[in-house]
Design an enzyme around this catalytic site. Structure first.
Site, mmCIF file in Angstrom:
data_model
loop_
_atom_site.group_PDB
_atom_site.id
_atom_site.type_symbol
_atom_site.label_atom_id
_atom_site.label_comp_id
_atom_site.label_asym_id
_atom_site.label_seq_id
_atom_site.Cartn_x
_atom_site.Cartn_y
_atom_site.Cartn_z
ATOM 1 C CE LYS A 1 -15.805 -24.681 -32.248
ATOM 2 N NZ LYS A 1 -14.910 -23.502 -32.330
ATOM 3 C CG HIS B 1 -11.757 -22.466 -25.018
ATOM 4 N ND1 HIS B 1 -12.591 -23.557 -24.940
ATOM 5 C CD2 HIS B 1 -12.038 -21.877 -26.213
ATOM 6 C CE1 HIS B 1 -13.336 -23.637 -26.028
ATOM 7 N NE2 HIS B 1 -13.022 -22.620 -26.815
ATOM 8 N NE ARG C 1 -10.369 -26.819 -27.268
ATOM 9 C CZ ARG C 1 -10.542 -27.939 -27.967
ATOM 10 N NH1 ARG C 1 -10.879 -29.059 -27.331
ATOM 11 N NH2 ARG C 1 -10.390 -27.954 -29.280
ATOM 12 C CG HIS D 1 -7.371 -27.965 -33.048
ATOM 13 N ND1 HIS D 1 -6.220 -27.611 -32.348
ATOM 14 C CD2 HIS D 1 -8.397 -27.378 -32.389
ATOM 15 C CE1 HIS D 1 -6.560 -26.852 -31.321
ATOM 16 N NE2 HIS D 1 -7.863 -26.698 -31.325
ATOM 17 C CE1 TYR E 1 -3.584 -24.417 -26.252
ATOM 18 C CE2 TYR E 1 -4.055 -25.522 -28.332
ATOM 19 C CZ TYR E 1 -4.482 -24.821 -27.229
ATOM 20 O OH TYR E 1 -5.815 -24.505 -27.092
#
Length: 297
Positions: free
Chosen positions: A172, A243, A246, A269, A278
Protein backbone atom coordinates in the site's frame (compact mmCIF):
# COMPACT_ATOMS: atom_id res chain seq x y z
CA UNK A 1 -29.73 17.80 1.50
CA UNK A 2 -31.77 20.68 2.90
CA UNK A 3 -30.21 23.66 1.14
CA UNK A 4 -27.84 24.42 -1.71
CA UNK A 5 -25.56 26.30 0.71
CA UNK A 6 -25.01 23.11 2.72
CA UNK A 7 -24.20 21.21 -0.47
CA UNK A 8 -21.71 23.89 -1.48
CA UNK A 9 -20.05 23.88 1.94
CA UNK A 10 -19.67 20.10 1.90
CA UNK A 11 -18.35 20.06 -1.65
CA UNK A 12 -15.76 22.75 -0.84
CA UNK A 13 -14.69 20.84 2.28
CA UNK A 14 -14.25 17.56 0.38
CA UNK A 15 -12.33 19.31 -2.40
CA UNK A 16 -9.97 20.76 0.21
CA UNK A 17 -9.43 17.36 1.82
CA UNK A 18 -8.78 15.80 -1.57
CA UNK A 19 -6.07 18.29 -2.48
CA UNK A 20 -4.46 18.82 0.94
CA UNK A 21 -4.87 15.54 2.81
CA UNK A 22 -4.73 12.94 0.03
CA UNK A 23 -7.49 10.87 1.63
CA UNK A 24 -8.88 7.91 -0.27
CA UNK A 25 -12.02 8.28 -2.34
CA UNK A 26 -14.11 5.99 -0.10
CA UNK A 27 -13.09 8.01 2.99
CA UNK A 28 -14.16 11.26 1.31
CA UNK A 29 -17.46 9.68 0.26
CA UNK A 30 -18.04 8.55 3.84
CA UNK A 31 -17.39 12.04 5.19
CA UNK A 32 -19.80 13.46 2.63
CA UNK A 33 -22.54 11.04 3.66
CA UNK A 34 -21.96 11.78 7.35
CA UNK A 35 -22.30 15.51 6.78
CA UNK A 36 -25.45 15.02 4.71
CA UNK A 37 -27.00 12.97 7.53
CA UNK A 38 -26.15 15.72 10.02
CA UNK A 39 -27.56 18.39 7.70
CA UNK A 40 -30.87 16.51 7.64
CA UNK A 41 -30.78 16.31 11.43
CA UNK A 42 -30.63 20.12 11.54
CA UNK A 43 -33.96 20.27 9.65
CA UNK A 44 -33.01 23.09 7.32
CA UNK A 45 -31.25 25.34 9.84
CA UNK A 46 -28.02 25.07 7.90
CA UNK A 47 -24.64 23.59 8.80
CA UNK A 48 -23.09 26.98 9.56
CA UNK A 49 -25.67 27.60 12.26
CA UNK A 50 -25.07 24.40 14.22
CA UNK A 51 -24.34 24.60 17.94
CA UNK A 52 -22.76 22.18 20.41
CA UNK A 53 -26.24 21.00 21.47
CA UNK A 54 -26.96 20.04 17.86
CA UNK A 55 -23.86 17.85 17.74
CA UNK A 56 -24.64 16.10 21.03
CA UNK A 57 -28.30 15.54 20.13
CA UNK A 58 -27.23 14.15 16.75
CA UNK A 59 -24.82 11.68 18.35
CA UNK A 60 -27.48 10.70 20.91
CA UNK A 61 -29.98 10.09 18.11
CA UNK A 62 -27.45 7.86 16.39
CA UNK A 63 -27.10 5.76 19.53
CA UNK A 64 -30.89 5.53 19.92
CA UNK A 65 -31.12 4.37 16.30
CA UNK A 66 -28.80 1.48 17.13
CA UNK A 67 -25.72 2.75 15.28
CA UNK A 68 -22.43 1.15 16.27
CA UNK A 69 -19.96 3.19 18.36
CA UNK A 70 -17.50 3.11 15.45
CA UNK A 71 -20.07 4.79 13.20
CA UNK A 72 -20.67 7.53 15.76
CA UNK A 73 -16.92 8.06 16.16
CA UNK A 74 -16.47 8.37 12.41
CA UNK A 75 -19.31 10.85 12.10
CA UNK A 76 -17.93 12.98 14.91
CA UNK A 77 -14.55 12.90 13.19
CA UNK A 78 -16.15 14.11 9.95
CA UNK A 79 -17.96 16.92 11.78
CA UNK A 80 -14.83 17.92 13.67
CA UNK A 81 -12.77 18.21 10.49
CA UNK A 82 -15.59 20.02 8.72
CA UNK A 83 -16.05 22.70 11.39
CA UNK A 84 -12.31 23.21 11.82
CA UNK A 85 -12.20 23.75 8.07
CA UNK A 86 -14.99 26.35 8.30
CA UNK A 87 -13.31 28.01 11.27
CA UNK A 88 -9.99 28.24 9.42
CA UNK A 89 -11.77 29.91 6.50
CA UNK A 90 -13.54 32.35 8.82
CA UNK A 91 -16.97 30.97 7.92
CA UNK A 92 -17.81 30.23 11.57
CA UNK A 93 -16.44 31.83 14.72
CA UNK A 94 -16.51 28.72 16.92
CA UNK A 95 -16.14 24.99 16.45
CA UNK A 96 -19.32 23.36 17.85
CA UNK A 97 -17.52 20.01 18.20
CA UNK A 98 -14.96 21.47 20.62
CA UNK A 99 -14.70 19.37 23.78
CA UNK A 100 -17.19 16.70 22.65
CA UNK A 101 -15.91 13.19 23.32
CA UNK A 102 -16.67 10.44 20.89
CA UNK A 103 -18.21 7.10 21.86
CA UNK A 104 -15.87 4.55 23.37
CA UNK A 105 -14.80 1.95 20.86
CA UNK A 106 -13.64 -1.43 22.08
CA UNK A 107 -10.67 -3.07 20.43
CA UNK A 108 -11.79 -5.40 17.65
CA UNK A 109 -9.23 -8.16 17.89
CA UNK A 110 -8.62 -9.93 14.58
CA UNK A 111 -9.40 -13.63 14.46
CA UNK A 112 -6.20 -15.67 14.51
CA UNK A 113 -5.61 -19.37 14.14
CA UNK A 114 -3.63 -21.36 16.67
CA UNK A 115 -0.34 -22.84 15.51
CA UNK A 116 -1.91 -26.30 15.49
CA UNK A 117 -4.80 -25.08 13.32
CA UNK A 118 -2.33 -23.50 10.90
CA UNK A 119 -0.43 -26.77 10.61
CA UNK A 120 -3.64 -28.63 9.75
CA UNK A 121 -4.63 -25.99 7.21
CA UNK A 122 -1.21 -26.04 5.52
CA UNK A 123 -1.37 -29.82 5.19
CA UNK A 124 -4.93 -29.90 3.84
CA UNK A 125 -4.19 -29.45 0.09
CA UNK A 126 -1.74 -32.38 -0.05
CA UNK A 127 0.55 -32.71 -3.08
CA UNK A 128 -1.19 -35.14 -5.40
CA UNK A 129 -2.22 -32.71 -8.17
CA UNK A 130 -0.81 -29.51 -9.72
CA UNK A 131 -3.65 -27.56 -8.09
CA UNK A 132 -2.83 -29.06 -4.70
CA UNK A 133 0.85 -28.17 -5.09
CA UNK A 134 -0.10 -24.62 -6.03
CA UNK A 135 -2.55 -24.17 -3.17
CA UNK A 136 -0.16 -25.59 -0.60
CA UNK A 137 2.59 -23.29 -1.88
CA UNK A 138 0.25 -20.29 -1.66
CA UNK A 139 -0.73 -21.12 1.91
CA UNK A 140 2.88 -21.73 2.94
CA UNK A 141 4.06 -18.45 1.41
CA UNK A 142 1.14 -16.59 2.96
CA UNK A 143 1.92 -17.88 6.44
CA UNK A 144 5.69 -17.50 6.05
CA UNK A 145 5.54 -13.88 4.89
CA UNK A 146 2.32 -12.32 6.23
CA UNK A 147 1.48 -10.99 2.77
CA UNK A 148 -1.97 -9.63 2.04
CA UNK A 149 -3.90 -11.98 -0.26
CA UNK A 150 -3.90 -9.24 -2.91
CA UNK A 151 -0.09 -9.11 -2.68
CA UNK A 152 0.17 -12.89 -2.88
CA UNK A 153 -1.87 -13.27 -6.06
CA UNK A 154 -0.02 -10.32 -7.65
CA UNK A 155 3.40 -11.81 -6.87
CA UNK A 156 5.67 -12.06 -9.93
CA UNK A 157 8.59 -14.37 -10.61
CA UNK A 158 10.95 -11.40 -10.78
CA UNK A 159 10.03 -10.51 -7.17
CA UNK A 160 11.30 -13.82 -5.77
CA UNK A 161 14.98 -14.17 -4.93
CA UNK A 162 15.34 -17.91 -4.42
CA UNK A 163 19.04 -17.74 -3.54
CA UNK A 164 18.50 -15.13 -0.82
CA UNK A 165 15.17 -16.66 0.21
CA UNK A 166 13.25 -13.39 0.11
CA UNK A 167 10.35 -11.82 -1.75
CA UNK A 168 10.14 -8.16 -2.73
CA UNK A 169 6.71 -6.65 -2.18
CA UNK A 170 5.36 -3.28 -3.23
CA UNK A 171 2.45 -2.76 -0.87
CA UNK A 172 0.00 0.00 0.00
CA UNK A 173 1.16 3.51 -0.83
CA UNK A 174 3.91 2.11 -3.07
CA UNK A 175 5.99 1.12 -0.04
CA UNK A 176 8.52 -1.60 -0.84
CA UNK A 177 9.57 -4.24 1.65
CA UNK A 178 11.73 -7.36 1.60
CA UNK A 179 10.29 -10.36 3.45
CA UNK A 180 12.08 -13.66 4.22
CA UNK A 181 10.40 -16.81 2.92
CA UNK A 182 11.67 -19.38 5.39
CA UNK A 183 12.98 -22.85 4.55
CA UNK A 184 9.65 -24.71 4.49
CA UNK A 185 7.93 -22.17 2.25
CA UNK A 186 10.97 -22.09 -0.07
CA UNK A 187 10.90 -25.87 -0.43
CA UNK A 188 7.17 -26.08 -1.14
CA UNK A 189 7.35 -23.13 -3.53
CA UNK A 190 10.24 -24.78 -5.41
CA UNK A 191 8.15 -27.97 -5.77
CA UNK A 192 5.29 -25.96 -7.24
CA UNK A 193 7.50 -23.99 -9.64
CA UNK A 194 9.25 -27.14 -10.82
CA UNK A 195 6.37 -29.63 -11.03
CA UNK A 196 3.08 -27.73 -11.36
CA UNK A 197 3.45 -24.25 -12.83
CA UNK A 198 4.54 -25.54 -16.24
CA UNK A 199 1.37 -27.64 -16.39
CA UNK A 200 -0.70 -24.46 -16.12
CA UNK A 201 1.45 -22.47 -18.55
CA UNK A 202 0.83 -24.78 -21.54
CA UNK A 203 3.81 -23.22 -23.26
CA UNK A 204 2.52 -19.65 -22.89
CA UNK A 205 4.51 -16.91 -21.13
CA UNK A 206 3.31 -15.56 -17.77
CA UNK A 207 4.89 -13.34 -15.13
CA UNK A 208 2.56 -14.22 -12.24
CA UNK A 209 3.86 -16.87 -9.84
CA UNK A 210 0.52 -18.50 -9.05
CA UNK A 211 -1.59 -19.52 -12.02
CA UNK A 212 -4.99 -21.08 -12.68
CA UNK A 213 -5.41 -24.20 -14.77
CA UNK A 214 -6.08 -21.91 -17.76
CA UNK A 215 -2.73 -20.20 -17.34
CA UNK A 216 -4.01 -16.90 -15.98
CA UNK A 217 -3.10 -15.37 -12.61
CA UNK A 218 -5.00 -16.55 -9.55
CA UNK A 219 -7.64 -14.16 -8.20
CA UNK A 220 -8.30 -13.16 -4.61
CA UNK A 221 -11.81 -14.60 -4.86
CA UNK A 222 -10.67 -17.99 -6.16
CA UNK A 223 -7.98 -18.31 -3.50
CA UNK A 224 -10.41 -17.28 -0.76
CA UNK A 225 -12.79 -20.04 -1.85
CA UNK A 226 -9.90 -22.49 -1.69
CA UNK A 227 -8.95 -21.40 1.84
CA UNK A 228 -12.52 -21.98 3.06
CA UNK A 229 -12.58 -25.40 1.41
CA UNK A 230 -9.30 -26.47 2.97
CA UNK A 231 -10.32 -25.10 6.37
CA UNK A 232 -13.42 -27.30 6.28
CA UNK A 233 -11.29 -30.28 5.24
CA UNK A 234 -8.85 -29.62 8.09
CA UNK A 235 -11.62 -29.22 10.66
CA UNK A 236 -10.68 -25.61 11.41
CA UNK A 237 -13.70 -24.07 13.10
CA UNK A 238 -12.26 -20.61 13.82
CA UNK A 239 -14.08 -18.05 11.63
CA UNK A 240 -11.88 -17.11 8.69
CA UNK A 241 -11.30 -13.93 6.73
CA UNK A 242 -8.98 -13.19 3.79
CA UNK A 243 -6.50 -11.79 6.37
CA UNK A 244 -6.60 -14.80 8.72
CA UNK A 245 -3.17 -16.15 7.74
CA UNK A 246 -1.67 -12.65 7.90
CA UNK A 247 -3.05 -12.30 11.43
CA UNK A 248 -1.66 -15.72 12.36
CA UNK A 249 1.76 -14.79 10.96
CA UNK A 250 1.96 -11.63 13.08
CA UNK A 251 0.44 -13.12 16.24
CA UNK A 252 2.68 -16.19 16.22
CA UNK A 253 5.80 -14.06 15.67
CA UNK A 254 4.93 -11.93 18.70
CA UNK A 255 4.06 -15.02 20.75
CA UNK A 256 7.58 -16.27 20.06
CA UNK A 257 9.21 -13.01 21.11
CA UNK A 258 9.57 -11.04 17.87
CA UNK A 259 10.13 -7.31 18.25
CA UNK A 260 7.04 -5.26 17.39
CA UNK A 261 8.97 -3.01 15.00
CA UNK A 262 10.27 -6.02 13.10
CA UNK A 263 6.71 -7.28 12.68
CA UNK A 264 5.70 -3.78 11.54
CA UNK A 265 8.36 -3.87 8.81
CA UNK A 266 7.41 -7.38 7.70
CA UNK A 267 3.71 -6.49 7.48
CA UNK A 268 4.38 -3.19 5.72
CA UNK A 269 2.45 -1.09 8.24
CA UNK A 270 3.15 2.63 7.96
CA UNK A 271 2.25 3.21 11.61
CA UNK A 272 3.39 1.10 14.57
CA UNK A 273 0.00 1.58 16.24
CA UNK A 274 -1.55 -0.60 13.51
CA UNK A 275 0.81 -3.43 14.42
CA UNK A 276 0.19 -3.08 18.16
CA UNK A 277 -3.22 -4.76 17.79
CA UNK A 278 -1.33 -8.07 17.67
CA UNK A 279 0.05 -7.57 21.16
CA UNK A 280 -3.59 -7.42 22.31
CA UNK A 281 -4.31 -10.64 20.40
CA UNK A 282 -1.37 -12.36 22.10
CA UNK A 283 -2.44 -11.16 25.55
CA UNK A 284 -6.02 -12.28 24.96
CA UNK A 285 -4.78 -15.70 23.89
CA UNK A 286 -2.72 -15.98 27.09
CA UNK A 287 -5.72 -14.93 29.17
CA UNK A 288 -7.91 -17.62 27.58
CA UNK A 289 -5.24 -20.30 28.06
CA UNK A 290 -4.78 -19.28 31.70
CA UNK A 291 -8.53 -19.42 32.34
CA UNK A 292 -8.78 -22.82 30.66
CA UNK A 293 -5.80 -24.58 32.27
CA UNK A 294 -4.95 -22.89 35.58
CA UNK A 295 -6.61 -24.57 38.60
CA UNK A 296 -7.76 -21.17 39.82
CA UNK A 297 -8.44 -19.72 36.38
Amino acid sequence: MDSPSDATLIEDFLDTLLTESGLRAHTLEGYGRDLEVFARHLKGRGLKGAHRADITSFLAAEVMAGRRPRTGARRLSALRRFYRHLQAKGSVSEDPTEGIEGPRIGINLPQSLSEEEVERLLAAPGDQTPEALRDRAMLEVLYATGLRVSELVALRLSEIDSQAGIVRIVGKGGRERLVPLGEEAQAVLADYLRDARAVFLKGMPATAVFLTRRGGPMTRQAFWCNIKRYAAKAGVETPLSPHTMRHAFATHLINHGADLRVVQLLLGHADLSTTQIYTHVARERLRVLHARHHPRG
